[in-house]
Design an enzyme around this catalytic site. Structure first.
Site, short mmCIF file in Angstrom:
data_model
loop_
_atom_site.label_atom_id
_atom_site.label_comp_id
_atom_site.label_asym_id
_atom_site.label_seq_id
_atom_site.Cartn_x
_atom_site.Cartn_y
_atom_site.Cartn_z
N LYS A 33 0.83 -1.22 0.00
CA LYS A 33 0.00 0.00 0.00
C LYS A 33 0.86 1.26 0.00
O LYS A 33 0.66 2.17 -0.81
CB LYS A 33 -0.92 0.02 1.24
CG LYS A 33 -1.93 -1.10 1.29
CD LYS A 33 -2.86 -0.97 2.48
CE LYS A 33 -2.15 -1.11 3.82
NZ LYS A 33 -1.49 -2.42 4.02
N THR A 34 1.80 1.31 0.90
CA THR A 34 2.64 2.49 0.99
C THR A 34 3.49 2.63 -0.27
O THR A 34 3.71 3.73 -0.78
CB THR A 34 3.53 2.41 2.26
OG1 THR A 34 2.68 2.23 3.39
CG2 THR A 34 4.35 3.65 2.45
N ASP A 220 -2.20 7.80 3.65
CA ASP A 220 -1.77 6.45 4.08
C ASP A 220 -2.37 6.17 5.47
O ASP A 220 -2.72 7.10 6.20
CB ASP A 220 -0.23 6.41 4.17
CG ASP A 220 0.31 4.97 4.15
OD1 ASP A 220 -0.50 4.03 4.05
OD2 ASP A 220 1.55 4.80 4.22
N GLN A 251 -5.72 -3.12 10.82
CA GLN A 251 -4.61 -2.47 11.51
C GLN A 251 -5.03 -1.18 12.21
O GLN A 251 -4.19 -0.32 12.49
CB GLN A 251 -3.47 -2.18 10.53
CG GLN A 251 -2.82 -3.44 9.99
CD GLN A 251 -1.59 -3.13 9.15
OE1 GLN A 251 -0.58 -2.69 9.67
NE2 GLN A 251 -1.68 -3.37 7.86
N ARG A 602 5.04 -7.47 10.96
CA ARG A 602 6.25 -6.65 10.76
C ARG A 602 7.42 -7.51 10.32
O ARG A 602 8.43 -7.02 9.84
CB ARG A 602 6.66 -5.92 12.06
CG ARG A 602 5.68 -4.90 12.62
CD ARG A 602 5.20 -3.92 11.60
NE ARG A 602 3.91 -4.35 11.05
CZ ARG A 602 3.39 -3.88 9.92
NH1 ARG A 602 4.05 -3.01 9.20
NH2 ARG A 602 2.23 -4.31 9.47
P1 ATP Z 1 1.65 -2.08 6.02
O1 ATP Z 1 0.21 -2.48 6.01
O2 ATP Z 1 2.43 -2.85 7.02
O3 ATP Z 1 1.84 -0.60 6.08
P2 ATP Z 1 2.03 -1.94 3.18
O4 ATP Z 1 0.85 -2.54 2.56
O5 ATP Z 1 2.13 -0.48 3.22
O6 ATP Z 1 2.25 -2.57 4.61
P3 ATP Z 1 4.61 -1.82 1.94
O7 ATP Z 1 5.38 -1.40 3.13
O8 ATP Z 1 4.30 -0.81 0.90
O9 ATP Z 1 3.29 -2.55 2.40
O10 ATP Z 1 5.33 -3.04 1.23
C1 ATP Z 1 5.84 -4.14 1.95
C2 ATP Z 1 7.15 -4.62 1.36
O11 ATP Z 1 6.92 -5.26 0.12
C3 ATP Z 1 8.10 -3.49 1.07
O12 ATP Z 1 9.40 -3.92 1.34
C4 ATP Z 1 7.90 -3.24 -0.40
O13 ATP Z 1 9.00 -2.63 -1.01
C5 ATP Z 1 7.66 -4.64 -0.92
N1 ATP Z 1 6.85 -4.68 -2.15
C6 ATP Z 1 5.57 -4.27 -2.29
N2 ATP Z 1 5.13 -4.46 -3.54
C7 ATP Z 1 6.15 -5.01 -4.24
C8 ATP Z 1 6.31 -5.45 -5.60
N3 ATP Z 1 5.34 -5.35 -6.50
N4 ATP Z 1 7.50 -5.97 -5.93
C9 ATP Z 1 8.50 -6.08 -5.01
N5 ATP Z 1 8.41 -5.68 -3.74
C10 ATP Z 1 7.25 -5.15 -3.34
MG MG Z 2 2.24 0.89 4.83
#
Ligand code: ATP
Ligand code: MG
Length: 641
Positions: A33-34, A220, A251, A602
């Protein structure tokens, strides 16, 4: 740019390319997401030729804002003027230029911190002739804060609750408090958001200006927004409707601070034409870790069902260690870190230790210090650097050596006993002129001109207190002295009556008793002097290691949005995690469970869970029961060590 989008999966790409109109990305932890938000900003600037200044991106913490900005700039290989910040930082920036449009405020407004706020509330109580006992200042502030989250002015609050005898008085306090803030040209933390909403609501031209400016808005961690933040976003996005919010209802862990999970769940009602994208592939963790997270969060009712999967493979089983006590738990954790750092050549940066309450860090911090392992504490202070702990230590030092002026100065008015700065100045001048220590000056207070009767009496009480405590220290062990200090000084009582933050402080000073008890167990000399000496040595090592990269320790709350290759979640015991308050409250229990879900997700490669059979915390020890969250993880995912 072509290759930029190659770094995303199909759904993520869809989210990045859907730039016009409302968009909701509702997805589980670690699904990117981020990352999507970051790429989306880069895409808008590069592909859609959007001016960076037309973009507003909101993150949950300042640290997250900094990271997102850096990441965008490295994707675009340039530096841009974008608004990537927290709600508070964005609103403060808006008010800097617009505050004069609010009645009574001038451009150079100041922001009051908690100490300032307490002072103002006390003045209000005095003027209104209300008793601090019946209307504890901290409690008043927390009510006012919640009221502001709900965008309720003093007038509206009075209309709604004025018929209630007590709440009418709270409304009076709130109203006077606002007047005083304005007289000081000051805003408190909640005002920064609240006043921005007011500004927009009362000045259509200003609102229109910012609506035009922020053509693309992204938020976010939307699941943890409160009503005021919700209004801000909706006002700004009303005309162009290019609003993209991302979050995970599983979350939402800040409802105790006013966050409303409904903001994200009702997004489709607010924007019926919203595009909704779900991301289900997780890139962060192993399948084992995800299965554990899924099976925990599955027990919550009324959630939008999501199931995370990954291509990362099964990975290692989760390790559960049932320790004898908290020392044994700390030993295990630090031992594992040592082993993995050596055998698997892992950087210390790859390790995170997560816990439910701040005071749990103390034991582990001490072990790190003893072994020379550098560490840092995120979103909090190192135990021995915490204000309240330093206060109590200053008491101990003063008892040990009352002629140490620094210690006396630190505590002479802690807790507040009416010995103000003017009095202290006079005392210090007297000490200087007569060549005495500050403490000696206190003994001669009757012969110092200019000190009022009330202050003189307070000083005499203080001298008596220190003398009594010195007596205690001659006969009793360090832990007993600390107990007497926090009880007799009234410090503990003040903290325990305060808001959540103060109560946490109260726990920390009680935790100092645990530290002394432990010291006494290991050392022949159980005196206060021995304890202080030992501590001084420890913090010496600590000081040396401060600069280097190290392992990370923080509360589960602070860990939101972050990731680490190896994660330890400790203190998995009923009453600690989940906290006791959740035992009889289904909503609180579900929030604790979401916190567990945040913690588990995490971890990238390895997850360790631990509990202690017996735990000494806040100065008292008891046998524990394993946390229900351990039982909620399927047995076949976990090995016991
Ligand atoms: P949270 O809910 O914990 O905030 P999130 O959904 O924001 O998580 P991110 O932190 O954006 O998730 O991504 C998690 C990890 O996966 C990061 O290290 C990110 O770089 C990696 N990642 C996400 N999408 C891809 C992709 N398409 N290819 C490779 N790596 C990815
Ligand atoms: Mg995030």
């Amino acid at each position: 740019m072509e290759n930029l989008l190659d770094n995303l999966n199909k759904q993520q790409r869809e989210a990045v390319e859907h730039t016009e109109g409302p968009l909701l990305i509702l997805a589980g932890a670690g699904s990117g997401k981020t990352r999507v938000l970051t790429y989306r900003i880069a895409y808008l600037i590069n592909e859609k030729n959007v001016y960076p200044s037309n973009i507003l991106a909101i993150t949950f913490t300042n640290k997250a804002a900094k990271e997102m900005k850096e990441r965008v700039q490295s994707l675009l290989e340039g530096s841009y003027d974008m608004w990537v910040s927290t709600f508070h930082a964005a609103c403060a920036r808006i008010l800097r230029t617009q505050v004069e449009k609010l009645d009574g405020y001038k451009k150079n407004f100041i922001i009051f911190d908690t100490d300032d706020q307490v002072k103002v509330i006390k003045e209000c109580l005095k003027e209104l002739n209300y008793n601090e006992k019946n209307f504890p200042p901290k409690e008043m502030l927390s009510s006012i804060s919640k009221t502001k989250d709900q965008l309720m002015t003093p007038g509206r609050f009075m209309d709604r609750y004025g018929r209630d005898f007590r709440l009418k008085k709270v409304a009076d306090i709130y109203s006077l408090y606002q007047k005083k803030l304005m007289a000081n040209n000051a805003l408190d933390f909640d005002d920064i958001l609240f006043k921005t909403v007011e500004l927009f609501q009362n000045n259509p031209d200003v609102l229109q200006y910012y609506q035009n400016k922020f053509k693309y808005i992204m938020v976010d961690e939307y699941q943890d927004t409160n009503y005021c933040q919700y209004m801000l976003v909706n006002l700004l996005a009303k005309s162009h409707r290019n609003l993209c919010v991302v979050g995970d209802d599983d979350q939402c862990i800040y409802s105790w601070r006013g966050a409303d999970i409904g903001n994200i769940l009702n997004f489709e009602k607010d924007f019926p034409d919203a595009k909704v994208i779900k991301l289900e592939q997780n890139y962060r963790s192993t399948q084992t870790i995800l299965d554990a997270a899924n099976s925990v969060i599955d027990r919550n009712f009324g959630r939008k069902s999501k199931r995370l999967w990954t291509e990362n493979g099964e990975g290692k089983p989760i390790v559960y260690y049932k320790a004898m006590d908290e020392r044994d738990e700390g030993d295990f954790i630090i031992g594992e870190i040592d082993r993995l750092a050596f055998q698997e050549h892992r950087d210390l940066k790859s390790f995170a230790i997560l816990y439910r309450t701040n005071s749990q860090s103390r034991v582990i911090e001490e072990m790190c210090m003893a072994r020379g392992i550098p560490y840092k504490i995120v979103g909090g202070h190192r135990f021995y650097d915490r204000m309240e702990v330093k206060d109590v230590i200053a008491y101990l030092r003063a008892i040990q050596d009352p002629d140490g002026d620094l210690s006396i100065k630190r505590i002479i008015n802690v807790p507040k006993r009416g010995i103000g700065k003017a009095t202290l100045d006079l005392l210090e001048a007297y000490a200087r002129d007569t060549g005495n220590s500050l403490y000696e000056a206190l003994l001669f207070v009757d012969s110092i001109d200019g000190i009022g009767k009330k202050a003189k009496n307070s000083i005499k009480d203080f001298v008596r207190l220190i003398a009594e405590l010195m007596d205690v220290a001659e006969k009793e062990s360090a832990s007993a002295v600390i107990n007497e200090v926090i009880m007799r000084s009234g410090y503990l009582e003040v903290l325990e009556k305060g808001d959540d933050e103060d109560q946490e402080r109260g726990k920390n000073i009680k935790e100092l008793i645990s530290a002394a008890l432990e010291y006494e167990e290991k050392n022949e000399d159980s005196s206060l002097q021995g304890f202080l000496e030992n501590m001084a040595l420890m913090s010496d090592i600590d000081g040396l290691k401060e600069e280097r990269e190290g392992i990370t320790m923080m509360t589960l709350h602070s860990a939101k949005g972050l990731e680490f290759p190896v994660v330890f979640i400790c203190g998995l015991e009923e009453g600690l995690f989940p906290t006791q308050r959740a035992f009889f409250d289904e909503h609180q229990l579900e929030e604790e469970r979401r916190l567990m879900y945040v913690g588990v997700t995490r971890a990238r490669e390895k997850l360790y869970l631990s509990s202690a059979f017996e735990r000494t915390i806040y100065g008292s020890s008891s046998y524990t029961m394993e946390s229900r969250f351990l039982r909620e993880i399927p047995k076949d995912l976990m090995i016991k060590m």
